[in-house]
Design a protein around this motif. Structure first.
Motif, PDB file in Angstrom:
ATOM      1  N   ASP A  15      39.901  40.976  43.974  1.00 27.66           N
ATOM      2  CA  ASP A  15      39.076  40.300  42.966  1.00 27.66           C
ATOM      3  C   ASP A  15      37.665  40.012  43.475  1.00 27.66           C
ATOM      4  N   GLY A  16      37.417  40.406  44.745  1.00 27.07           N
ATOM      5  CA  GLY A  16      36.048  40.405  45.240  1.00 27.07           C
ATOM      6  C   GLY A  16      35.469  39.048  45.595  1.00 27.07           C
ATOM      7  N   ASP A  17      36.310  38.050  45.858  1.00 28.99           N
ATOM      8  CA  ASP A  17      35.766  36.724  46.214  1.00 28.99           C
ATOM      9  C   ASP A  17      35.674  36.536  47.724  1.00 28.99           C
ATOM     10  N   GLY A  18      35.969  37.599  48.481  1.00 30.18           N
ATOM     11  CA  GLY A  18      35.833  37.523  49.929  1.00 30.18           C
ATOM     12  C   GLY A  18      37.088  37.052  50.644  1.00 30.18           C
ATOM     13  N   ARG A  19      38.076  36.588  49.890  1.00 31.25           N
ATOM     14  CA  ARG A  19      39.336  36.129  50.490  1.00 31.25           C
ATOM     15  C   ARG A  19      40.468  37.041  50.039  1.00 31.25           C
ATOM     16  N   ARG A  20      41.406  37.262  50.972  1.00 36.42           N
ATOM     17  CA  ARG A  20      42.598  38.027  50.612  1.00 36.42           C
ATOM     18  C   ARG A  20      43.682  37.009  50.288  1.00 36.42           C
ATOM     19  N   ASP A  21      43.694  36.577  49.049  1.00 33.95           N
ATOM     20  CA  ASP A  21      44.577  35.472  48.675  1.00 33.95           C
ATOM     21  C   ASP A  21      45.788  36.002  47.922  1.00 33.95           C
ATOM     22  N   ILE A  22      46.827  36.352  48.666  1.00 35.58           N
ATOM     23  CA  ILE A  22      48.020  36.933  48.038  1.00 35.58           C
ATOM     24  C   ILE A  22      48.966  35.861  47.511  1.00 35.58           C
ATOM     25  N   VAL A  23      48.531  34.587  47.608  1.00 33.55           N
ATOM     26  CA  VAL A  23      49.320  33.498  47.024  1.00 33.55           C
ATOM     27  C   VAL A  23      48.841  33.210  45.601  1.00 33.55           C
ATOM     28  N   ASP A  24      47.568  32.948  45.443  1.00 26.03           N
ATOM     29  CA  ASP A  24      47.057  32.487  44.140  1.00 26.03           C
ATOM     30  C   ASP A  24      46.312  33.541  43.344  1.00 26.03           C
ATOM     31  N   SER A  25      45.931  34.652  43.965  1.00 24.35           N
ATOM     32  CA  SER A  25      45.234  35.699  43.220  1.00 24.35           C
ATOM     33  C   SER A  25      46.195  36.849  42.934  1.00 24.35           C
ATOM     34  N   VAL A  26      46.573  36.986  41.677  1.00 23.82           N
ATOM     35  CA  VAL A  26      47.476  38.082  41.311  1.00 23.82           C
ATOM     36  C   VAL A  26      46.833  39.448  41.592  1.00 23.82           C
ATOM     37  N   PRO A  27      45.541  39.646  41.264  1.00 18.74           N
ATOM     38  CA  PRO A  27      44.943  40.946  41.616  1.00 18.74           C
ATOM     39  C   PRO A  27      45.003  41.245  43.116  1.00 18.74           C
ATOM     40  N   ASP A  28      44.701  40.244  43.959  1.00 17.55           N
ATOM     41  CA  ASP A  28      44.808  40.463  45.407  1.00 17.55           C
ATOM     42  C   ASP A  28      46.245  40.832  45.788  1.00 17.55           C
ATOM     43  N   ALA A  29      47.202  40.081  45.260  1.00 16.15           N
ATOM     44  CA  ALA A  29      48.610  40.293  45.649  1.00 16.15           C
ATOM     45  C   ALA A  29      49.105  41.667  45.208  1.00 16.15           C
ATOM     46  N   LEU A  30      48.771  42.054  43.979  1.00 15.13           N
ATOM     47  CA  LEU A  30      49.279  43.336  43.484  1.00 15.13           C
ATOM     48  C   LEU A  30      48.603  44.502  44.194  1.00 15.13           C
ATOM     49  N   ALA A  31      47.308  44.390  44.435  1.00 13.74           N
ATOM     50  CA  ALA A  31      46.604  45.451  45.162  1.00 13.74           C
ATOM     51  C   ALA A  31      47.126  45.552  46.602  1.00 13.74           C
ATOM     52  N   SER A  32      47.478  44.416  47.185  1.00 13.07           N
ATOM     53  CA  SER A  32      48.013  44.414  48.554  1.00 13.07           C
ATOM     54  C   SER A  32      49.376  45.092  48.609  1.00 13.07           C
ATOM     55  N   THR A  33      50.173  44.866  47.583  1.00 15.13           N
ATOM     56  CA  THR A  33      51.484  45.504  47.504  1.00 15.13           C
ATOM     57  C   THR A  33      51.324  47.023  47.422  1.00 15.13           C
ATOM     58  N   ALA A  34      50.400  47.451  46.569  1.00 12.62           N
ATOM     59  CA  ALA A  34      50.143  48.891  46.449  1.00 12.62           C
ATOM     60  C   ALA A  34      49.628  49.457  47.771  1.00 12.62           C
ATOM     61  N   ARG A  35      48.767  48.695  48.452  1.00 14.27           N
ATOM     62  CA  ARG A  35      48.243  49.165  49.738  1.00 14.27           C
ATOM     63  C   ARG A  35      49.371  49.287  50.769  1.00 14.27           C
ATOM     64  N   PHE A  36      50.309  48.336  50.735  1.00  9.35           N
ATOM     65  CA  PHE A  36      51.459  48.414  51.636  1.00  9.35           C
ATOM     66  C   PHE A  36      52.219  49.724  51.403  1.00  9.35           C
ATOM     67  N   LEU A  37      52.474  50.029  50.130  1.00 12.14           N
ATOM     68  CA  LEU A  37      53.219  51.254  49.825  1.00 12.14           C
ATOM     69  C   LEU A  37      52.410  52.492  50.209  1.00 12.14           C
ATOM     70  N   GLN A  38      51.110  52.415  49.971  1.00 12.37           N
ATOM     71  CA  GLN A  38      50.209  53.518  50.336  1.00 12.37           C
ATOM     72  C   GLN A  38      50.244  53.734  51.853  1.00 12.37           C
ATOM     73  N   ASN A  39      50.154  52.632  52.608  1.00  9.48           N
ATOM     74  CA  ASN A  39      50.208  52.730  54.070  1.00  9.48           C
ATOM     75  C   ASN A  39      51.538  53.301  54.547  1.00  9.48           C
ATOM     76  N   ALA A  40      52.591  53.041  53.766  1.00  5.17           N
ATOM     77  CA  ALA A  40      53.916  53.536  54.141  1.00  5.17           C
ATOM     78  C   ALA A  40      54.120  54.989  53.732  1.00  5.17           C
ATOM     79  N   GLY A  41      53.110  55.585  53.085  1.00  4.22           N
ATOM     80  CA  GLY A  41      53.190  57.014  52.776  1.00  4.22           C
ATOM     81  C   GLY A  41      53.429  57.357  51.315  1.00  4.22           C
TER      82      GLY A  41
END
Ligand code: CA
Length: 414
Positions: free
Chosen positions: A212-238
């Motif tokens: 969400d571009g606020d400079g914090r990776r807030d996977i607790v309160d920011s749904v966009p951060d959390a969902l993008a992080s989940t996708a990145r995890f899967l991407q990193n896993a191949g």
């Protein structure tokens, strides 16, 4: 993410939804040990010089560690033996019930725009991200309430996996130090999985994204951060863009499943030559170049069979459990489905299927009405509910195994 209590390489404690099923007995029955506070303080002081804690400043230590008391209640959970192993169909009955599918479709609609952008970046389809979210935290409703710092500090100084937990503890302190998440919001499972999709702190530094571009990776309160992080995890896993996780298949009569296994991948053409089709009898598609055969019920000619590809492996890496990966995969399919389909084509090899959360609540309500002291009808089968189930099974002349199933529910309705 999955527990270090498993002898596998992995990561983190059972995700919230199932942790509640599996852990409540240990919580209810084992008294926590008494931990020495002087020993704890000396241990924490010693950590300051450990290599993993080099990035942690004195100010961070002073702010989050000084005066910290250990939390002895996490140690029985570290050592618990799973006393009640759910069959795969019981797992799926709870994790992929009608409620979760409906909630998943609502989540998909609400976050469609964000999920679409996430897919552009990562290649992971929106319903797959939603499937992980639903299984890991029931779409953010079960984040876990244990303060991470106290849990991880305790596990870093007591118990049998201290080296592992020290790495996680250092990462948790770094999350606070960098200001991604407010200290009072850094809560989670007993072993330190936290946020909308239950990352371990070390996973955070490999996969968390500020979407969400606020400079914090807030996977607790920011749904966009959390969902993008989940996708990145899967991407990193191949994760492979455009490939399905797999699909249900029909095996030819008498097919020898002894070579089955997620890792034992064959080109899709080899499976065609062996006589496999999709569950509806149509030819295997080319969308999955190679796949392994998964037969979760592990019985000959029993239950649904699946061909699973590389993307299923990435779901597996989220929790180091094939049943878990199948729950995410199945939920994703149902969330994406427009025909409202709910079941696999082949039935599970049981005459007593598992219960949804709604049915668990109904069962608990019936147990309460019969005078069993099981607390609230919350849909979570814990130790007290299991004891009550055993008593009713005994009364009804059923096998007293404490399992919540359709037969018992029907008997109590009657
Ligand atoms: Ca952010």
């Amino acid at each position: 993410m999955n527990p270090p209590i498993f002898p596998r390489h992995h990561l983190r404690p059972l995700a919230c939804a199932l942790a509640v099923l599996a852990v409540s007995t240990a919580q209810a029955q084992e008294a926590p040990p008494v931990l020495g506070t002087a020993e704890f303080s000396a241990c924490l002081a010693g950590l300051k010089d450990a290599p993993a804690f080099r990035p942690i400043t004195a100010a961070t230590f002073a702010r989050h560690i000084d005066g910290l008391a250990p939390d002895p209640s996490v140690l029985p959970l570290l050592d618990r033996q799973p006393e009640f192993t759910l069959p795969v169909w019981d797992y799926l009955a709870v994790l992929v019930d009608d409620e979760r599918v409906a909630d998943g479709r609502a989540a998909l609609a609400r976050w469609r725009e964000v999920l679409g952008r996430i897919e552009q970046h990562s290649g992971v389809a929106p319903w797959v991200v939603v499937g992980v979210w639903g299984v890991e935290s029931n779409f953010g409703q079960n984040l876990g309430g244990r303060p991470l710092v106290a849990s991880l500090a305790t596990l870093s100084c007591f118990g049998r996996r201290q080296a592992y937990f020290r790495g996680e503890f250092a990462a948790a302190l770094r999350i606070l130090q960098e200001g991604h998440i407010a200290p009072e919001k850094l809560t989670g499972s007993w072993a330190g999985a936290f946020g909308q999709t239950q990352f371990m702190p070390s996973t955070f530094f490999r996969s968390a994204v500020d979407f969400d571009g606020d400079g914090r990776r807030d996977i607790v309160d920011s749904v966009p951060d959390a969902l993008a992080s989940t996708a990145r995890f899967l991407q990193n896993a191949g994760w492979r863009r455009g490939e399905p996780w797999g699909f249900e298949v029909r095996l030819p009569a008498g097919f020898d499943t002894s070579g089955a296994g997620r890792k034992n991948k064959q080109p899709i053409d080899a499976w065609r030559r062996a006589g496999l089709t999709r569950a509806d009898g149509s030819p295997l598609p080319d969308s999955l170049p190679s796949a392994g055969l998964l037969v979760p019920a592990r019985t000959r000619d029993g239950g649904p069979a699946f061909l699973v590809g590389r993307n299923f492996d990435t779901l597996y890496s989220y929790n180091a459990s094939e049943n878990y990966a199948l729950a995410i995969a199945h939920l994703s399919d149902l969330v994406a489905a427009t025909d409202g389909g709910v079941a696999f084509a082949a039935p599970w090899p049981t005459d007593d299927p598992g219960l949804s959360r709604a049915q668990n609540r109904e069962l608990q309500t019936l147990l309460l009405a019969r005078g069993h002291d099981i607390g609230a009808a919350d849909g979570l089968i814990g130790a007290r509910t299991r004891e009550a189930i055993k008593a009713e099974q005994q009364r009804l002349g059923m096998k007293a195994d404490g399992r919540a199933g359709q037969k018992l529910l029907a008997a109590l309705r009657g």
